[in-house]
Design a protein around this motif. Structure first.
Motif, PDB file in Angstrom:
ATOM      1  N   ALA A  59       0.843  -1.044  -0.032  1.00 48.38           N
ATOM      2  CA  ALA A  59       0.032  -0.014  -0.074  1.00 48.38           C
ATOM      3  C   ALA A  59       0.981   1.218  -0.008  1.00 48.38           C
ATOM      4  CB  ALA A  59      -1.060   0.074   1.167  1.00 48.38           C
ATOM      5  N   ASP A  60       0.446   2.156  -0.678  1.00 51.98           N
ATOM      6  CA  ASP A  60       0.980   3.540  -0.723  1.00 51.98           C
ATOM      7  C   ASP A  60       0.917   4.325   0.884  1.00 51.98           C
ATOM      8  OD1 ASP A  60       2.103   6.027  -1.165  1.00 51.98           O
ATOM      9  OD2 ASP A  60       1.024   6.396  -3.112  1.00 51.98           O
ATOM     10  N   PRO A  61       2.073   4.442   1.362  1.00 53.34           N
ATOM     11  CA  PRO A  61       2.135   5.099   2.699  1.00 53.34           C
ATOM     12  C   PRO A  61       1.757   6.634   2.737  1.00 53.34           C
ATOM     13  CG  PRO A  61       4.497   4.629   2.090  1.00 53.34           C
ATOM     14  CD  PRO A  61       3.619   4.123   0.978  1.00 53.34           C
ATOM     15  N   SER A  62       1.917   7.282   1.703  1.00 53.99           N
ATOM     16  CA  SER A  62       1.663   8.505   1.511  1.00 53.99           C
ATOM     17  C   SER A  62       0.201   9.007   1.639  1.00 53.99           C
ATOM     18  CB  SER A  62       2.125   9.161   0.246  1.00 53.99           C
ATOM     19  OG  SER A  62       1.747  10.489   0.419  1.00 53.99           O
ATOM     20  N   PRO A  63      -0.136   9.945   2.427  1.00 56.34           N
ATOM     21  CA  PRO A  63      -1.513  10.285   2.977  1.00 56.34           C
ATOM     22  C   PRO A  63      -1.998  11.435   1.668  1.00 56.34           C
ATOM     23  CG  PRO A  63      -0.218  11.467   4.417  1.00 56.34           C
ATOM     24  CD  PRO A  63       0.746  10.443   3.640  1.00 56.34           C
ATOM     25  N   VAL A  64      -1.000  11.966   0.779  1.00 56.41           N
ATOM     26  CA  VAL A  64      -1.367  13.047  -0.070  1.00 56.41           C
ATOM     27  C   VAL A  64      -2.037  12.423  -1.163  1.00 56.41           C
ATOM     28  CG1 VAL A  64      -0.071  14.863  -1.491  1.00 56.41           C
ATOM     29  CG2 VAL A  64       0.706  13.901   0.863  1.00 56.41           C
ATOM     30  N   GLU A  65      -2.917  13.362  -1.818  1.00 54.17           N
ATOM     31  CA  GLU A  65      -3.614  13.048  -2.975  1.00 54.17           C
ATOM     32  C   GLU A  65      -2.847  13.538  -4.061  1.00 54.17           C
ATOM     33  OE1 GLU A  65      -6.444  10.885  -3.685  1.00 54.17           O
ATOM     34  OE2 GLU A  65      -6.028  10.502  -1.505  1.00 54.17           O
ATOM     35  N   ARG A  66      -2.509  13.038  -5.168  1.00 53.92           N
ATOM     36  CA  ARG A  66      -1.936  13.592  -6.401  1.00 53.92           C
ATOM     37  C   ARG A  66      -2.668  13.377  -7.757  1.00 53.92           C
ATOM     38  NH1 ARG A  66       1.974  11.372  -3.121  1.00 53.92           N
ATOM     39  NH2 ARG A  66       3.549  12.991  -2.271  1.00 53.92           N
ATOM     40  N   SER A  67      -2.342  14.101  -8.898  1.00 48.30           N
ATOM     41  CA  SER A  67      -2.966  13.816  -9.977  1.00 48.30           C
ATOM     42  C   SER A  67      -2.359  12.542 -10.827  1.00 48.30           C
ATOM     43  CB  SER A  67      -2.813  14.985 -11.025  1.00 48.30           C
ATOM     44  OG  SER A  67      -1.419  15.311 -11.143  1.00 48.30           O
ATOM     45  N   ALA A  68      -0.992  12.490 -10.247  1.00 48.01           N
ATOM     46  CA  ALA A  68       0.008  11.442 -11.078  1.00 48.01           C
ATOM     47  C   ALA A  68      -0.825  10.021 -10.614  1.00 48.01           C
ATOM     48  CB  ALA A  68       1.232  11.571 -10.592  1.00 48.01           C
ATOM     49  N   ARG A  69      -1.235   9.234 -11.706  1.00 46.51           N
ATOM     50  CA  ARG A  69      -1.667   7.791 -11.366  1.00 46.51           C
ATOM     51  C   ARG A  69      -0.855   6.870 -11.427  1.00 46.51           C
ATOM     52  NH1 ARG A  69      -5.360  10.587  -9.497  1.00 46.51           N
ATOM     53  NH2 ARG A  69      -6.984  11.345 -10.705  1.00 46.51           N
ATOM     54  N   ASN A  70       0.204   6.856 -11.767  1.00 47.53           N
ATOM     55  CA  ASN A  70       1.317   6.066 -11.832  1.00 47.53           C
ATOM     56  C   ASN A  70       2.490   5.927 -10.766  1.00 47.53           C
ATOM     57  OD1 ASN A  70       0.614   5.060 -14.503  1.00 47.53           O
ATOM     58  ND2 ASN A  70       1.545   6.878 -15.434  1.00 47.53           N
ATOM     59  N   ARG A  71       2.203   5.013  -9.495  1.00 46.59           N
ATOM     60  CA  ARG A  71       2.719   5.374  -8.517  1.00 46.59           C
ATOM     61  C   ARG A  71       3.165   3.835  -8.134  1.00 46.59           C
ATOM     62  NH1 ARG A  71       1.729   9.635  -5.471  1.00 46.59           N
ATOM     63  NH2 ARG A  71       1.744   8.637  -3.444  1.00 46.59           N
ATOM     64  N   PHE A  72       4.609   3.558  -7.766  1.00 44.54           N
ATOM     65  CA  PHE A  72       4.935   2.435  -7.494  1.00 44.54           C
ATOM     66  C   PHE A  72       5.781   2.427  -6.205  1.00 44.54           C
ATOM     67  CE2 PHE A  72       5.259   3.439 -12.275  1.00 44.54           C
ATOM     68  CZ  PHE A  72       4.473   2.370 -12.585  1.00 44.54           C
ATOM     69  N   VAL A  73       5.251   1.725  -5.238  1.00 44.04           N
ATOM     70  CA  VAL A  73       5.844   1.467  -3.816  1.00 44.04           C
ATOM     71  C   VAL A  73       6.955   0.425  -3.917  1.00 44.04           C
ATOM     72  CG1 VAL A  73       5.208   1.072  -1.385  1.00 44.04           C
ATOM     73  CG2 VAL A  73       3.640   2.361  -2.832  1.00 44.04           C
ATOM     74  N   GLY A  74       7.860   0.868  -3.461  1.00 42.16           N
ATOM     75  CA  GLY A  74       9.043  -0.028  -3.330  1.00 42.16           C
ATOM     76  C   GLY A  74      10.036   0.208  -2.409  1.00 42.16           C
ATOM     77  N   LEU A  75      11.242  -0.546  -2.241  1.00 41.16           N
ATOM     78  CA  LEU A  75      12.320  -0.245  -1.478  1.00 41.16           C
ATOM     79  C   LEU A  75      13.490   0.116  -2.305  1.00 41.16           C
ATOM     80  CD1 LEU A  75      12.491  -3.729   0.503  1.00 41.16           C
ATOM     81  CD2 LEU A  75      12.067  -1.506   1.341  1.00 41.16           C
ATOM     82  N   VAL A  76      14.270   1.177  -1.724  1.00 37.92           N
ATOM     83  CA  VAL A  76      15.491   1.578  -2.362  1.00 37.92           C
ATOM     84  C   VAL A  76      16.692   0.483  -2.256  1.00 37.92           C
ATOM     85  CG1 VAL A  76      17.382   3.441  -2.273  1.00 37.92           C
ATOM     86  CG2 VAL A  76      14.795   4.053  -1.850  1.00 37.92           C
ATOM     87  N   THR A  77      17.003   0.304  -3.474  1.00 39.99           N
ATOM     88  CA  THR A  77      18.003  -0.819  -3.654  1.00 39.99           C
ATOM     89  C   THR A  77      19.497  -0.207  -3.892  1.00 39.99           C
ATOM     90  OG1 THR A  77      17.569  -1.197  -5.998  1.00 39.99           O
ATOM     91  CG2 THR A  77      16.443  -2.713  -4.301  1.00 39.99           C
ATOM     92  N   LYS A  78      19.461   0.730  -4.406  1.00 41.06           N
ATOM     93  CA  LYS A  78      20.869   1.408  -4.596  1.00 41.06           C
ATOM     94  C   LYS A  78      20.739   2.886  -4.711  1.00 41.06           C
ATOM     95  CE  LYS A  78      24.604   0.783  -8.095  1.00 41.06           C
ATOM     96  NZ  LYS A  78      24.889   0.078  -9.222  1.00 41.06           N
ATOM     97  N   VAL A  79      21.633   3.650  -4.270  1.00 40.10           N
ATOM     98  CA  VAL A  79      21.775   5.174  -4.552  1.00 40.10           C
ATOM     99  C   VAL A  79      23.464   5.711  -4.796  1.00 40.10           C
ATOM    100  CG1 VAL A  79      21.685   7.463  -3.530  1.00 40.10           C
ATOM    101  CG2 VAL A  79      20.152   5.466  -2.574  1.00 40.10           C
ATOM    102  N   VAL A  80      23.478   5.880  -6.227  1.00 40.68           N
ATOM    103  CA  VAL A  80      24.838   6.395  -6.453  1.00 40.68           C
ATOM    104  C   VAL A  80      24.737   7.838  -6.587  1.00 40.68           C
ATOM    105  CG1 VAL A  80      26.405   6.394  -8.668  1.00 40.68           C
ATOM    106  CG2 VAL A  80      25.133   4.317  -7.948  1.00 40.68           C
ATOM    107  N   MET A  81      25.708   8.660  -5.909  1.00 35.78           N
ATOM    108  CA  MET A  81      25.686   9.948  -5.809  1.00 35.78           C
ATOM    109  C   MET A  81      27.105  10.757  -5.924  1.00 35.78           C
ATOM    110  SD  MET A  81      24.007  12.100  -2.438  1.00 35.78           S
ATOM    111  CE  MET A  81      22.992  10.628  -1.980  1.00 35.78           C
ATOM    112  N   ASP A  82      26.857  12.182  -6.708  1.00 30.73           N
ATOM    113  CA  ASP A  82      27.876  12.473  -6.713  1.00 30.73           C
ATOM    114  C   ASP A  82      27.790  13.855  -6.126  1.00 30.73           C
ATOM    115  OD1 ASP A  82      26.753  14.135  -8.630  1.00 30.73           O
ATOM    116  OD2 ASP A  82      27.808  13.452 -10.523  1.00 30.73           O
TER     117      ASP A  82
END
Length: 135
Positions: A59-82
């Motif tokens: 389930a989407d944990p966000s209580p915020v309503e949005r116009s965007a319909r494409n929402r994918f709940v998941g786990l962060v697996t990798k972050v590459v940052m500079d």
């Protein structure tokens, strides 16, 4: 009308061949035999079935309503940052979603592997492809 073989229908729905056969036997999904005497499902019927039975893996944990319909709940697996940009990868059920954002935004969101996050996609361009030779 496109006809989808049972094994392919199962792959599209993320279930086993036996589950699709049980749905057919139980009358939840209709099927017929093709010219080769194989059991097949009408493509439009399968699409309607998939849409009616679609459920997010989490389930989407966000209580915020949005116009965007494409929402994918998941786990962060990798972050590459500079110093300027970050590439953040999420595993959302069977799908890998990759986002590029500023490093500042990634730090503010405290994104790191294992964090639950929602990928929100709103785009005016979506590219659709079909398998070669399909019409």
């Amino acid at each position: 009308m496109p006809q989808i073989r049972i094994r392919d229908a199962a792959a599209f729905l993320g279930v086993s061949d036996d589950t699709v056969r049980r749905w057919i036997e139980g009358g939840q999904l209709s099927a017929e035999t093709d010219a080769s005497n194989r059991l097949v499902v009408d493509g439009a019927a399968l699409a309607a079935f998939a849409q009616a039975h679609a459920a997010p893996s989490m389930a989407d944990p966000s209580p915020v309503e949005r116009s965007a319909r494409n929402r994918f709940v998941g786990l962060v697996t990798k972050v590459v940052m500079d110093t300027v940009m970050a590439q953040v990868e999420l595993q959302c059920g069977p799908f890998r979603v990759v986002s590029l954002m500023s490093s500042e935004a990634a730090r503010e969101l405290k994104l790191e592997p294992g964090v639950v996050a929602v990928a929100v996609v709103k785009s005016t361009t979506v590219i659709i492809e079909t398998p070669q030779g399909a019409s």
